[in-house]
Scaffold this motif. Sequence first.
Motif, PDB file in Angstrom:
ATOM      1  N   VAL A 320       0.846  -1.195   0.000  1.00 43.35           N
ATOM      2  CA  VAL A 320       0.000   0.000   0.000  1.00 43.35           C
ATOM      3  C   VAL A 320       0.879   1.243   0.000  1.00 43.35           C
ATOM      4  N   ALA A 321       0.541   2.190  -0.865  1.00 39.58           N
ATOM      5  CA  ALA A 321       1.139   3.521  -0.849  1.00 39.58           C
ATOM      6  C   ALA A 321       0.054   4.527  -0.481  1.00 39.58           C
ATOM      7  N   LEU A 322       0.394   5.480   0.375  1.00 37.95           N
ATOM      8  CA  LEU A 322      -0.581   6.457   0.852  1.00 37.95           C
ATOM      9  C   LEU A 322      -0.158   7.864   0.471  1.00 37.95           C
ATOM     10  N   ALA A 323      -1.167   8.712   0.273  1.00 38.94           N
ATOM     11  CA  ALA A 323      -0.885  10.119   0.010  1.00 38.94           C
ATOM     12  C   ALA A 323      -2.040  10.975   0.509  1.00 38.94           C
ATOM     13  N   LEU A 339      -7.535  18.713  11.212  1.00 44.88           N
ATOM     14  CA  LEU A 339      -6.484  18.711  10.193  1.00 44.88           C
ATOM     15  C   LEU A 339      -6.744  19.892   9.269  1.00 44.88           C
ATOM     16  N   ASP A 340      -5.679  20.589   8.913  1.00 44.72           N
ATOM     17  CA  ASP A 340      -5.835  21.783   8.079  1.00 44.72           C
ATOM     18  C   ASP A 340      -4.823  21.737   6.933  1.00 44.72           C
ATOM     19  N   ARG A 341      -5.334  21.375   5.734  1.00 41.26           N
ATOM     20  CA  ARG A 341      -4.528  21.324   4.515  1.00 41.26           C
ATOM     21  C   ARG A 341      -3.288  20.450   4.712  1.00 41.26           C
ATOM     22  N   LEU A 342      -3.481  19.274   5.283  1.00 41.63           N
ATOM     23  CA  LEU A 342      -2.376  18.354   5.547  1.00 41.63           C
ATOM     24  C   LEU A 342      -1.956  17.626   4.271  1.00 41.63           C
ATOM     25  N   THR A 343      -0.649  17.596   3.998  1.00 41.49           N
ATOM     26  CA  THR A 343      -0.122  16.915   2.814  1.00 41.49           C
ATOM     27  C   THR A 343       1.097  16.085   3.212  1.00 41.49           C
ATOM     28  N   PHE A 344       1.086  14.825   2.849  1.00 50.62           N
ATOM     29  CA  PHE A 344       2.252  13.958   3.031  1.00 50.62           C
ATOM     30  C   PHE A 344       2.049  12.706   2.186  1.00 50.62           C
ATOM     31  N   ALA A 345       3.090  11.927   2.031  1.00 50.42           N
ATOM     32  CA  ALA A 345       3.028  10.681   1.258  1.00 50.42           C
ATOM     33  C   ALA A 345       3.869   9.625   1.962  1.00 50.42           C
ATOM     34  N   VAL A 346       3.436   8.379   1.841  1.00 52.26           N
ATOM     35  CA  VAL A 346       4.148   7.250   2.428  1.00 52.26           C
ATOM     36  C   VAL A 346       4.301   6.189   1.352  1.00 52.26           C
ATOM     37  N   ALA A 347       5.535   5.790   1.078  1.00 48.32           N
ATOM     38  CA  ALA A 347       5.798   4.787   0.045  1.00 48.32           C
ATOM     39  C   ALA A 347       5.495   3.392   0.578  1.00 48.32           C
ATOM     40  N   PRO A 348       5.277   2.413  -0.304  1.00 49.93           N
ATOM     41  CA  PRO A 348       5.027   1.037   0.149  1.00 49.93           C
ATOM     42  C   PRO A 348       6.188   0.526   1.000  1.00 49.93           C
ATOM     43  N   GLY A 349       5.854  -0.058   2.135  1.00 55.58           N
ATOM     44  CA  GLY A 349       6.858  -0.608   3.023  1.00 55.58           C
ATOM     45  C   GLY A 349       7.545   0.413   3.904  1.00 55.58           C
ATOM     46  N   SER A 377     -12.357  18.540   2.756  1.00 57.54           N
ATOM     47  CA  SER A 377     -11.747  18.868   1.475  1.00 57.54           C
ATOM     48  C   SER A 377     -10.409  18.140   1.373  1.00 57.54           C
ATOM     49  N   GLY A 378      -9.859  18.107   0.178  1.00 53.98           N
ATOM     50  CA  GLY A 378      -8.599  17.416  -0.039  1.00 53.98           C
ATOM     51  C   GLY A 378      -8.803  16.007  -0.565  1.00 53.98           C
ATOM     52  N   ARG A 379      -7.694  15.289  -0.702  1.00 54.95           N
ATOM     53  CA  ARG A 379      -7.730  13.954  -1.310  1.00 54.95           C
ATOM     54  C   ARG A 379      -6.850  13.007  -0.512  1.00 54.95           C
ATOM     55  N   ILE A 380      -7.376  11.807  -0.278  1.00 56.49           N
ATOM     56  CA  ILE A 380      -6.608  10.707   0.321  1.00 56.49           C
ATOM     57  C   ILE A 380      -6.505   9.611  -0.736  1.00 56.49           C
ATOM     58  N   ALA A 381      -5.289   9.234  -1.082  1.00 56.98           N
ATOM     59  CA  ALA A 381      -5.086   8.250  -2.143  1.00 56.98           C
ATOM     60  C   ALA A 381      -4.461   6.991  -1.561  1.00 56.98           C
ATOM     61  N   ARG A 476      -3.812 -10.396  11.785  1.00 55.65           N
ATOM     62  CA  ARG A 476      -4.574  -9.722  10.724  1.00 55.65           C
ATOM     63  C   ARG A 476      -3.788  -9.684   9.423  1.00 55.65           C
ATOM     64  N   ASP A 477      -2.456  -9.535   9.530  1.00 54.78           N
ATOM     65  CA  ASP A 477      -1.567  -9.609   8.361  1.00 54.78           C
ATOM     66  C   ASP A 477      -2.038  -8.667   7.253  1.00 54.78           C
ATOM     67  N   ALA A 478      -2.286  -7.410   7.616  1.00 53.77           N
ATOM     68  CA  ALA A 478      -2.764  -6.409   6.662  1.00 53.77           C
ATOM     69  C   ALA A 478      -1.573  -5.622   6.115  1.00 53.77           C
ATOM     70  N   PRO A 479      -1.703  -5.088   4.896  1.00 49.60           N
ATOM     71  CA  PRO A 479      -0.581  -4.341   4.304  1.00 49.60           C
ATOM     72  C   PRO A 479      -0.375  -2.960   4.919  1.00 49.60           C
ATOM     73  N   LEU A 480      -1.384  -2.446   5.634  1.00 51.94           N
ATOM     74  CA  LEU A 480      -1.285  -1.123   6.242  1.00 51.94           C
ATOM     75  C   LEU A 480      -1.410  -1.273   7.757  1.00 51.94           C
ATOM     76  N   VAL A 481      -0.420  -0.777   8.484  1.00 51.59           N
ATOM     77  CA  VAL A 481      -0.403  -0.866   9.945  1.00 51.59           C
ATOM     78  C   VAL A 481      -0.556   0.538  10.516  1.00 51.59           C
ATOM     79  N   LEU A 482      -1.522   0.706  11.420  1.00 48.47           N
ATOM     80  CA  LEU A 482      -1.777   1.975  12.081  1.00 48.47           C
ATOM     81  C   LEU A 482      -1.614   1.782  13.581  1.00 48.47           C
ATOM     82  N   LEU A 483      -0.697   2.521  14.182  1.00 47.51           N
ATOM     83  CA  LEU A 483      -0.430   2.399  15.612  1.00 47.51           C
ATOM     84  C   LEU A 483      -0.641   3.746  16.272  1.00 47.51           C
ATOM     85  N   ASP A 484      -1.469   3.767  17.304  1.00 52.04           N
ATOM     86  CA  ASP A 484      -1.787   5.003  18.016  1.00 52.04           C
ATOM     87  C   ASP A 484      -1.259   4.909  19.445  1.00 52.04           C
ATOM     88  N   GLU A 485      -0.085   5.490  19.682  1.00 57.75           N
ATOM     89  CA  GLU A 485       0.540   5.476  21.011  1.00 57.75           C
ATOM     90  C   GLU A 485       0.575   4.060  21.586  1.00 57.75           C
TER      91      GLU A 485
END
Length: 537
Positions: A320-323, A339-349, A377-381, A476-485
């Motif tokens: 998964v790649a995120l933007a 969130l206010d006009r947040l922009t960033f990208a994360v490459a696969p892995g 507003s904005g885009r999540i890819a 779960r073995d998911a391609p995207l891992v989200l960890l909150d504290e």
Amino acid sequence: MLQARGRIAALALPVGLGLAATLCAVAATFLAARMLAAVLGLAPGAGWSDLLLAALLALLSAGLALAGEETQLRAGEAIRARLRGEGFARLLALGPADRRGVGEKAVLLVDRIEALDGFFARWLPAAALAVLAPALVLLAVASFDGRSALVLLLAGLLVPVSMALAGIGAARESRRQMEALGRLGGRFLDRLRGLATLVQFNRAEAEAQALGRAAEEFRTRTLRVLRVAFLSTAGMELLAAGSIVILAWRHGALLGAGHPDPVAGIFCILAVPAFFQPLRVFSQAYHEAMAARGAASDLQALLDRPHRPGLLLDTVPPRVALAFTDVTWRPDPERPPALDRLTFAVAPGETLLLVGPSGAGKSSVLRLLMGFGRPDSGRIAVNGQDALRLDPTELRRITAYMGQRAHLFAGTIRENIALARPDAAAAKVERAAEAARVLHFTRDLPEGLDTRVGEGGFGLSGGQAQRVALARAFLRDAPLVLLDEPTAHLDPANEAALLEGISRLVAGRTAIVATHSPILRGLSPRVLDLGALARVG
């Protein structure tokens, strides 16, 4: 109340049993009239056979009535189970987007759905029987004396009028009663969960007084509902008594002057209870229906909440790649944007660390990625495609999440790990437990992974509970891992031990980690300081 549609077949049986019970009651009433006329010397022909048949019909009528009540209860249980499942599914789908407290949600799915029992189990069949059963009695009475049937018909038509007059107030009071119950139940459960904090800050006595005021409000509302219900019942009994008085005056005068058909006269008088019995049940169920409508307001808003179906994935992508592009999200209109006009990208892995003070928007990023909100507003890819076109459940399908505190349910440690993937084989569960170092402490337990823990992880330390949560993420073995504290509230030793497992979890996967911990800074060189971005903005 739209849930009643499609359940007519389930309610047809209790209605049929109720009609059969009414027919038996009418026949038993006629036989009782014959015997009473014979005892009074007004008509010959009654004998022991009539007494035996009347007794059998009375028993049969009672048996049919009990069978009807049993089928009503079963139909009501089935509908309530369906409602509870749908409501629970909607709350799970909404997740943090539903801002009600845990106590309010529990009251909604338990108490308010149970309050609907009177509508489904009694009101619907009682409404049908209130029309059909008195009609059968009227036909029987009309076959002997048309004027007596007219008296009963007029009295029956006045019943809905008296119920409507009382029902307006009953509906209003029932709705207020359910609102008071929701506030009381929600406040009690939430304060019970935070009892230690309340004691620590010397707020226990103040909260006890607040609970007392909420309980007093609920008591007052309940008494008001009962007062309206008693007024309606009094109106029903007045109509029944008036009908008996009129028919007794009419046929009593005729009996004294040589009634052409004494059995018919006595039958018309004795048939009054059989005529009003379905209406009496209907009146009782009417108040339960009013209470159900008061309970259903919030539930209906939850079930009727618009759901935007999105696209479904054929398979889970291996990488998964995120933007985020100019993403703005204001979950609360009365507060500044999370969130206010947040922009960033994360490459696969790649692993991205989100840092910043509390309130900077770290958890908001994770909520959006799990489909628990939609940006203004904005885009999540995701892999170059618009993530907002996906169904929110698909976003959670590609995600493994681990929060600050793992919630464990009453059951075995194995069952708690398997919640991440209920269809997983036992070998996969054990491999996930090994990867998260759960087996390191379960080996010393009497039953290993099959050791039972209490609700909330009672019996395990905080570090052990977090390892169970980490095992869920591995399983779960998911391609995207989200960890909150994930290491919050842990001592340095447990934090370092958990870091080893987290490092293995994020290896080769796309990961976003919201953290304040300096130790977790070693997971990745990529760090996004949301607090600094807010200051620049």
